[in-house]
Design a protein around this motif. Structure first.
Motif, PDB file in Angstrom:
ATOM      1  N   ARG A 129       0.829  -1.203   0.000  1.00  0.00           N
ATOM      2  CA  ARG A 129       0.000   0.000   0.000  1.00  0.00           C
ATOM      3  C   ARG A 129       0.861   1.250   0.000  1.00  0.00           C
ATOM      4  NH1 ARG A 129      -3.902   1.869   4.324  1.00  0.00           N
ATOM      5  NH2 ARG A 129      -2.992   0.191   5.522  1.00  0.00           N
ATOM      6  N   ALA A 130       1.949   1.206   0.776  1.00  0.00           N
ATOM      7  CA  ALA A 130       2.823   2.380   0.870  1.00  0.00           C
ATOM      8  C   ALA A 130       3.401   2.712  -0.494  1.00  0.00           C
ATOM      9  CB  ALA A 130       3.944   2.122   1.870  1.00  0.00           C
ATOM     10  N   GLN A 173       0.800   4.227  -2.602  1.00  0.00           N
ATOM     11  CA  GLN A 173       0.355   5.543  -2.161  1.00  0.00           C
ATOM     12  C   GLN A 173       1.408   6.616  -2.335  1.00  0.00           C
ATOM     13  OE1 GLN A 173      -1.090   4.986   1.773  1.00  0.00           O
ATOM     14  NE2 GLN A 173      -3.192   4.685   1.059  1.00  0.00           N
ATOM     15  N   GLN A 174       2.685   6.190  -2.395  1.00  0.00           N
ATOM     16  CA  GLN A 174       3.746   7.164  -2.626  1.00  0.00           C
ATOM     17  C   GLN A 174       3.639   7.706  -4.037  1.00  0.00           C
ATOM     18  OE1 GLN A 174       5.627   7.948  -0.174  1.00  0.00           O
ATOM     19  NE2 GLN A 174       7.081   6.362   0.393  1.00  0.00           N
ATOM     20  N   SER A 216       7.950   5.015  -5.313  1.00  0.00           N
ATOM     21  CA  SER A 216       6.629   4.795  -5.898  1.00  0.00           C
ATOM     22  C   SER A 216       6.626   3.629  -6.876  1.00  0.00           C
ATOM     23  CB  SER A 216       6.182   6.052  -6.627  1.00  0.00           C
ATOM     24  OG  SER A 216       6.911   6.160  -7.830  1.00  0.00           O
ATOM     25  N   THR A 274      -3.334  10.116  -7.039  1.00  0.00           N
ATOM     26  CA  THR A 274      -3.325   9.432  -5.745  1.00  0.00           C
ATOM     27  C   THR A 274      -4.508   8.476  -5.629  1.00  0.00           C
ATOM     28  OG1 THR A 274      -4.309  11.468  -4.952  1.00  0.00           O
ATOM     29  CG2 THR A 274      -2.034  11.062  -4.335  1.00  0.00           C
ATOM     30  N   ASP A 275      -5.699   8.903  -6.086  1.00  0.00           N
ATOM     31  CA  ASP A 275      -6.870   8.026  -6.000  1.00  0.00           C
ATOM     32  C   ASP A 275      -6.705   6.815  -6.896  1.00  0.00           C
ATOM     33  OD1 ASP A 275      -9.133  10.863  -5.814  1.00  0.00           O
ATOM     34  OD2 ASP A 275      -8.092   9.730  -4.249  1.00  0.00           O
ATOM     35  N   SER A 301      -4.262   4.363  -5.202  1.00  0.00           N
ATOM     36  CA  SER A 301      -4.748   3.647  -4.013  1.00  0.00           C
ATOM     37  C   SER A 301      -5.834   2.656  -4.401  1.00  0.00           C
ATOM     38  CB  SER A 301      -5.218   4.583  -2.909  1.00  0.00           C
ATOM     39  OG  SER A 301      -5.986   5.610  -3.401  1.00  0.00           O
ATOM     40  N   SER A 326      -4.385  -0.699  -5.371  1.00  0.00           N
ATOM     41  CA  SER A 326      -3.816  -1.578  -4.357  1.00  0.00           C
ATOM     42  C   SER A 326      -4.893  -2.262  -3.529  1.00  0.00           C
ATOM     43  CB  SER A 326      -2.896  -0.790  -3.433  1.00  0.00           C
ATOM     44  OG  SER A 326      -3.676   0.076  -2.622  1.00  0.00           O
ATOM     45  N   THR A 352      -4.163  -5.515  -1.077  1.00  0.00           N
ATOM     46  CA  THR A 352      -4.106  -5.139   0.336  1.00  0.00           C
ATOM     47  C   THR A 352      -5.192  -5.866   1.118  1.00  0.00           C
ATOM     48  OG1 THR A 352      -3.523  -2.953  -0.473  1.00  0.00           O
ATOM     49  CG2 THR A 352      -3.843  -3.184   1.873  1.00  0.00           C
TER      50      THR A 352
END
Lengths: 399, 383
Positions: free
Chosen positions: A54-55, A58-59, A193, A250-251, A254, A257, A261
């Motif tokens: 996820r990180a 999200q980066q 990223s 960003t959306d 995420s 993932s 996740t």
């Protein structure tokens, strides 16, 4: 007031007695500590996979960058935008202006087969065709080895993650995909990223190699401010000639993932729950034998006037302390062994590999500690109550 | 055998302790059975792959198409008995989370290549006659509560000639699987409708599925086919369906290794817990064991008694744990869609038995040796 102080003193006295006699019950205490350590290690390790994944996703992206893909496509891979449509997108309101006009980047995303070093078999690695504008959009990009590819040449630049996980992607090596030979000229990082799992090349060359004409997968646009997003999106979505979907970068990432996740979290919590129950039984076992070994001592204390309450509390406290010790050890093992462990896996949503690292976050460690406390609490409860309930006379009589 | 009551009464000596050790062993074996099923589910594609099927994709990248004209040439390769083609549609049904495989294929050919998809004759006829018709597997129908006759709208990245990207299908049939592990998560519709209505990509397919007469000829036939298309604009890569699926499984990562690691940790812990119990139990009974020795029980017999006690404990906990795992596995996929085919693999019970045996021996051997080596006089003096 006096009674409360008295009570606390009792708890302290019994508690210290318990702890002082701990070395005598070393075997079973060690079993509990190791048991809880194991549970916490596995719990933290498995969930750190999801956190790491996820990180990484999200980066990627910033809230002031918008991504435009075709309607009906879930991912860049399945999307196609014509040159004419990209021109319309580039003229939309809300885009930041750079030296040579609106800061937008047209990009083509395809997949290539590269052997994964860890398994030796081929994996789908994303190959992204870009123009120099792409570097204006991705401001965290740094070239850490070699140089950038030159437009118009069969050169590729490899993300640090991809170079690490897949074979033959060092500076200077050549890769042949289809009828085209590509030379690796550089390696880049991009703030951890998803771009680090990709291989980048010149857009026009890639379009030619994959018979895409002037089609691209997506258009990335840097907005003049994050608030301009609605204006930008509104203009494009209401245009009857376009059939596009507009998202904040960003959306988009995420969303990509979510599947993995969730999968990792579901499995992680399930495994941890099962192990936790096993650990509780182990803890109960330990505490029962701890109590049984000291039946006479506890009965003596009670005959002397110590209340049942302090006895119960002291047993529970001992159980929690043992479990917490296990939890701390487990957390430490998980952190040293797994934090930043690099690997890669297939993101089914984008059908391509993502290189990421396990991440043992503070939140995860705290969850692990809390879990161990709960195990200690539940494990110590029944033995504690039993210890307090046994009649003094019967207990003193026990051999 | 006559000593069983003795062993049994020893286990009942500290009932609470035995119970909780048993429960710990139960949980360990529950995890064993369940996690093996999880690991199996991740690799299920490999197992259900047909032995006599090959998969042909574009050599450069799996996302590139192949021309439909290749079909005739493939059919004529000696050793090939049947060919079908398929396209990955990749659309969205209501929400991107509702991900499932949507395949555009020639219905006759596809069903011939996958005889394990069982479709009632009347539904098959209805589908053949309906240009915009589709069939789906039972798992999919249950998941979305679809019935025959429903109209299924799917948004795709493929643009239709009328400019829209919304494709609608009539559900004409629901197929079931011939075995519990058959894939019933597919949604299949007519390639003709797909190819006629789409704006781009005419005459292209995503991949070919080939049936061969003799599975052991697979490597040669694969080479022959790839050689046939070498140096053309659409070079091919042919592999057995098993190898193809394995490639995907490997892309996810070594799930097997992770599960093995977790199970090792679990078993190590269980070893400690059960071993500790056995050690305590023997230590408490030192005087009794000394008495037994005095009475005439041989060293070997004492050793056996302790080992059998430990094996019994392991067996009771282990069998209950495996049984519970089996029950839990029957409830199906724990991940809500990622692992639709979720069964207990056939070898796992046997593997479980071996694990029970090893656990019993491992936890019992040290205490048993201790018991065997007791010096009678010293032990009696300890009372």
């Amino acid at each position: 007031m006096q009674r409360i102080i008295n009570w606390i003193t009792q708890v302290y006295a019994v508690g210290v007695l318990n702890l002082r006699t701990l070395p005598r019950r070393f075997g079973s205490s060690a079993a509990t500590i190791v048991g809880v350590a194991g549970v916490v290690t596995v719990f933290v390790a498995v969930l750190s996979i999801g956190e790491g994944f996820r990180a990484t996703l999200q980066q990627t992206g910033s809230p002031s960058t918008a991504l435009v893909i075709r309607t009906g496509s879930d991912t860049e891979m399945l999307s196609g935008i014509t040159l004419m449509d990209s021109r319309v997108i580039q003229d939309a309101p809300g885009i930041a202006r750079g030296g040579s006009g609106p800061v937008t980047s047209r990009e083509l995303l395809v997949l290539v087969d590269v052997p994964k070093i860890s398994t030796g078999t081929e994996a789908n690695v994303p190959l992204r065709g870009v123009t120099p504008e792409a570097f204006a959009i991705r401001t965290n990009l740094h070239i850490i080895a070699g140089r950038n590819f030159e437009p118009g040449r069969n050169e590729i630049m490899v993300g640090a993650g991809a170079a690490r996980e897949f074979a033959g992607l060092q500076v200077g090596s050549t890769k042949t995909w289809g009828k085209t030979n590509w030379t690796v000229v550089g390696i880049f990082t991009d703030g951890g990223s998803v771009s680090e799992s990709e291989i980048w090349s010149d857009l026009t060359i890639l379009q030619g190699a994959y018979n895409r004409g002037t089609l691209v997968s997506s258009v990335h646009a840097r907005l003049s401010s994050p608030d301009e997003f609605d204006t930008f999106k509104g203009a494009l979505v209401s245009n009857p000639r376009l059939n596009v979907k507009v998202l904040r970068e960003t959306d988009y990432f995420s969303e990509q993932s979510i599947f993995l996740t969730k999968l990792v979290q579901n499995l992680g919590y399930l495994i941890a729950a099962m192990m936790g129950i096993g650990a509780v039984f182990g803890a109960i076992n330990t505490m029962y034998s701890a109590v049984a070994a000291r039946t006479r001592e506890i009965a003596t204390l009670r005959a002397l006037g110590f209340g049942g309450g302090p006895v119960v509390i002291s047993v529970i406290v001992e159980s929690i302390l043992l479990a917490l010790a296990g939890g701390l050890i487990g957390g430490a093992i998980a952190y040293t062994a797994f934090n930043n462990f690099h690997t890669s896996t297939m993101n089914w949503q984008s059908f391509s590999q993502v290189a990421f690292a396990f991440r043992v976050t503070p939140m995860l460690l705290i969850q692990g500690f809390l879990y161990s406390v709960v195990i200690g609490l539940v494990g110590g409860l029944f033995p504690a109550v039993r210890a307090a309930r046994t009649s003094v006379a019967a207990a003193l009589r026990e051999l | 055998m006559k000593f069983l009551p003795l062993i049994w009464s020893n286990l009942r000596r500290k009932r609470v302790r035995t119970l909780f050790t048993l429960l710990s062993i139960l949980v360990a074996f529950l995890m064993f059975g369940y996690l093996i099923a999880v690991s199996n589910a991740f690799n299920i594609g490999v197992q259900i792959a047909g032995v006599d099927r090959l998969v042909l994709t574009n050599k450069v990248s799996i996302i590139l198409p192949l021309p439909i004209s290749d079909l005739e040439r493939i059919e004529q390769v000696p050793g090939v008995t049947d060919v079908a083609h398929a396209d990955w549609f990749g659309g969205i049904y209501q929400d991107p989370k509702n991900f499932f495989a949507q395949i555009a294929a020639d219905p006759e050919r596809y069903l011939r290549l996958y005889p394990e998809f069982l479709l009632p004759e009347d539904q098959k006829k209805a589908w053949m006659a309906d240009r915009t018709g589709a069939i789906c597997g039972k798992y999919l129908a249950d998941r979305f509560h679809w019935k025959i006759g429903d109209r299924i709208p799917i948004m795709a990245a493929w643009q239709k000639k009328d400019g829209t990207t919304s494709w609608e299908f009539n559900l004409d049939g629901i197929y079931t699987g011939a075995t519990p592990t058959t894939d019933t998560t597919q949604f299949i519709f007519h390639y003709k409708y797909f190819d006629e209505s789409r704006v781009n990509g005419h005459g292209e397919v995503g991949w070919y599925i080939i049936r061969i007469a003799h599975p052991d000829q697979a490597p040669q036939i694969a080479d022959r086919i790839d050689a046939m298309f070498a140096n053309s604009d659409y070079e091919t890569k042919t592999s057995t369906e098993k190898a193809f699926m394995q490639g995907f499984a490997k892309q996810v990562g070594d799930i097997g290794a992770i599960i093995t690691a977790i199970l090792s940790v679990v078993f190590f812990i269980i070893l400690l817990v059960a071993g500790n119990t056995m050690m305590q139990s023997v230590r408490e009974r030192v005087t009794e064991l000394a008495v037994l020795k005095t009475v005439g029980f041989s060293n070997g017999l004492i050793l056996t008694l302790v080992l059998v006690e430990s094996l019994m404990l392991a067996a009771m906990g282990g069998l209950l744990g495996l049984g519970l795992a089996w029950l839990l596995i029957r409830r199906g996929d724990p991940t809500g869609g990622a692992l639709p085919i979720f069964v207990m693999p056939t070898g796992s019970l046997a593997l479980g038995m071996v694990a029970i045996l090893l656990l019993g021996l491992a936890t019992g051997s040290l205490p048993a040796l201790q018991a065997m080596r007791l010096r009678v006089v010293q032990s009696l003096r300890r009372a």
